[in-house]
Design a protein around this motif. Structure first.
Motif, mmCIF file in Angstrom:
data_model
loop_
_atom_site.group_PDB
_atom_site.id
_atom_site.type_symbol
_atom_site.label_atom_id
_atom_site.label_comp_id
_atom_site.label_asym_id
_atom_site.label_seq_id
_atom_site.Cartn_x
_atom_site.Cartn_y
_atom_site.Cartn_z
ATOM 1 N N GLY A 26 0.841 -1.195 0.000
ATOM 2 C CA GLY A 26 0.000 0.000 0.000
ATOM 3 C C GLY A 26 0.871 1.238 0.000
ATOM 4 N N ARG A 27 0.581 2.187 0.888
ATOM 5 C CA ARG A 27 1.318 3.437 0.932
ATOM 6 C C ARG A 27 2.638 3.233 1.684
ATOM 7 N NH1 ARG A 27 -2.349 8.468 2.584
ATOM 8 N NH2 ARG A 27 -0.342 9.431 2.149
ATOM 9 N N THR A 28 3.579 2.585 1.036
ATOM 10 C CA THR A 28 4.826 2.214 1.718
ATOM 11 C C THR A 28 5.743 3.397 1.939
ATOM 12 O OG1 THR A 28 5.748 1.567 -0.406
ATOM 13 C CG2 THR A 28 4.747 -0.172 0.934
ATOM 14 N N ASN A 29 5.375 4.576 1.435
ATOM 15 C CA ASN A 29 6.170 5.761 1.734
ATOM 16 C C ASN A 29 5.756 6.382 3.063
ATOM 17 O OD1 ASN A 29 3.686 6.566 0.784
ATOM 18 N ND2 ASN A 29 4.451 8.388 -0.241
ATOM 19 N N THR A 30 4.732 5.812 3.700
ATOM 20 C CA THR A 30 4.343 6.256 5.044
ATOM 21 C C THR A 30 5.443 5.884 6.036
ATOM 22 O OG1 THR A 30 2.013 5.886 4.495
ATOM 23 C CG2 THR A 30 2.577 6.094 6.826
ATOM 24 N N ARG A 31 5.812 6.805 6.897
ATOM 25 C CA ARG A 31 6.890 6.565 7.838
ATOM 26 C C ARG A 31 6.341 6.156 9.192
ATOM 27 N NH1 ARG A 31 11.731 9.263 6.456
ATOM 28 N NH2 ARG A 31 12.082 9.897 8.605
ATOM 29 N N TYR A 32 6.842 5.038 9.747
ATOM 30 C CA TYR A 32 6.406 4.546 11.050
ATOM 31 C C TYR A 32 7.455 3.574 11.578
ATOM 32 C CZ TYR A 32 5.023 0.757 7.940
ATOM 33 O OH TYR A 32 5.035 -0.235 6.986
ATOM 34 N N HIS A 33 7.472 3.448 12.891
ATOM 35 C CA HIS A 33 8.266 2.373 13.484
ATOM 36 C C HIS A 33 7.461 1.076 13.354
ATOM 37 C CE1 HIS A 33 10.721 5.577 14.854
ATOM 38 N NE2 HIS A 33 10.035 5.882 15.951
ATOM 39 N N THR A 34 8.085 -0.054 13.590
ATOM 40 C CA THR A 34 7.397 -1.345 13.483
ATOM 41 C C THR A 34 7.616 -2.171 14.745
ATOM 42 O OG1 THR A 34 7.727 -1.350 11.095
ATOM 43 C CG2 THR A 34 7.116 -3.438 12.116
ATOM 44 N N GLY A 35 6.553 -2.782 15.204
ATOM 45 C CA GLY A 35 6.646 -3.612 16.404
ATOM 46 C C GLY A 35 6.037 -4.980 16.188
ATOM 47 N N TRP A 36 6.465 -5.906 17.015
ATOM 48 C CA TRP A 36 5.860 -7.240 17.090
ATOM 49 C C TRP A 36 5.215 -7.375 18.472
ATOM 50 C CZ3 TRP A 36 5.239 -10.774 13.294
ATOM 51 C CH2 TRP A 36 6.040 -10.656 12.158
ATOM 52 N N PHE A 37 4.021 -7.911 18.471
ATOM 53 C CA PHE A 37 3.282 -8.195 19.693
ATOM 54 C C PHE A 37 2.801 -9.640 19.612
ATOM 55 C CE2 PHE A 37 2.668 -3.844 21.363
ATOM 56 C CZ PHE A 37 3.091 -3.120 20.249
ATOM 57 N N ARG A 38 2.427 -10.200 20.749
ATOM 58 C CA ARG A 38 1.872 -11.550 20.721
ATOM 59 C C ARG A 38 0.721 -11.666 21.705
ATOM 60 N NH1 ARG A 38 6.968 -14.939 23.374
ATOM 61 N NH2 ARG A 38 6.720 -14.191 25.530
ATOM 62 N N GLU A 39 -0.166 -12.593 21.403
ATOM 63 C CA GLU A 39 -1.338 -12.818 22.256
ATOM 64 C C GLU A 39 -1.550 -14.306 22.413
ATOM 65 O OE1 GLU A 39 -4.584 -10.306 21.248
ATOM 66 O OE2 GLU A 39 -6.056 -11.554 22.269
ATOM 67 N N ALA A 40 -1.402 -14.779 23.641
ATOM 68 C CA ALA A 40 -1.634 -16.178 23.957
ATOM 69 C C ALA A 40 -3.069 -16.344 24.457
ATOM 70 C CB ALA A 40 -0.650 -16.647 25.029
ATOM 71 N N PRO A 41 -3.638 -17.542 24.334
ATOM 72 C CA PRO A 41 -5.015 -17.768 24.786
ATOM 73 C C PRO A 41 -5.207 -17.375 26.249
ATOM 74 C CG PRO A 41 -4.252 -19.628 23.508
ATOM 75 C CD PRO A 41 -3.068 -18.741 23.701
ATOM 76 N N GLY A 42 -6.212 -16.560 26.515
ATOM 77 C CA GLY A 42 -6.519 -16.154 27.880
ATOM 78 C C GLY A 42 -5.621 -15.076 28.443
ATOM 79 N N LYS A 43 -4.709 -14.538 27.615
ATOM 80 C CA LYS A 43 -3.788 -13.506 28.094
ATOM 81 C C LYS A 43 -3.931 -12.237 27.275
ATOM 82 C CE LYS A 43 -0.283 -16.667 29.920
ATOM 83 N NZ LYS A 43 1.179 -17.005 29.928
#
Length: 119
Positions: A26-43
């Motif tokens: 998509g609009r890959t010229n948009t500037r942003y940092h990138t993060g990874w998150f995770r979600e375990a069942p029930g958490k």
């Protein structure tokens, strides 16, 4: 509008490794940092790692420090998460997110990829 697509999840045994990818379109010229998150069942969703737009700074959650490495290939619009020495506690859906420059708050998300670590 930026779309993020995660890939690389799967099933791995304890002590194994996986490498996740997060590719932007998509609009890959948009500037942003990138993060990874995770979600375990029930958490609640948990912060895993982040990398700045230019790749000069990285940050990690306490539970993955020393085992996971975040990196980026700007030419490929892709951010990676190398995960080593995996344990069953790492089992979760892993999400990639575009982060605002101010405060690193998530602005948009990918759909996630499942990581399952067998004992």
């Amino acid at each position: 509008q930026v779309q993020l697509l995660e890939s690389g999840g799967g099933l791995v045994q304890t002590g194994g490794s996986l490498k996740l990818s997060c590719t932007a379109s998509g609009r890959t010229n948009t500037r942003y940092h990138t993060g990874w998150f995770r979600e375990a069942p029930g958490k609640e969703r948990e912060f895993v790692a982040a990398i700045t737009w230019g790749g000069e700074s990285t940050h990690y959650g306490d539970s993955v420090q020393g085992r996971f490495t975040i990196s980026r290939d700007s030419a490929k619009n892709t951010v990676y998460l190398q995960m080593n020495n995996l344990t069953p506690e790492d089992t979760a859906v892993y999400y990639c997110a575009g982060l605002r420059f101010e405060g690193y708050s998530p602005q948009f998300w990918g759909r996630g990829t499942q990581v399952t670590v067998g004992s």
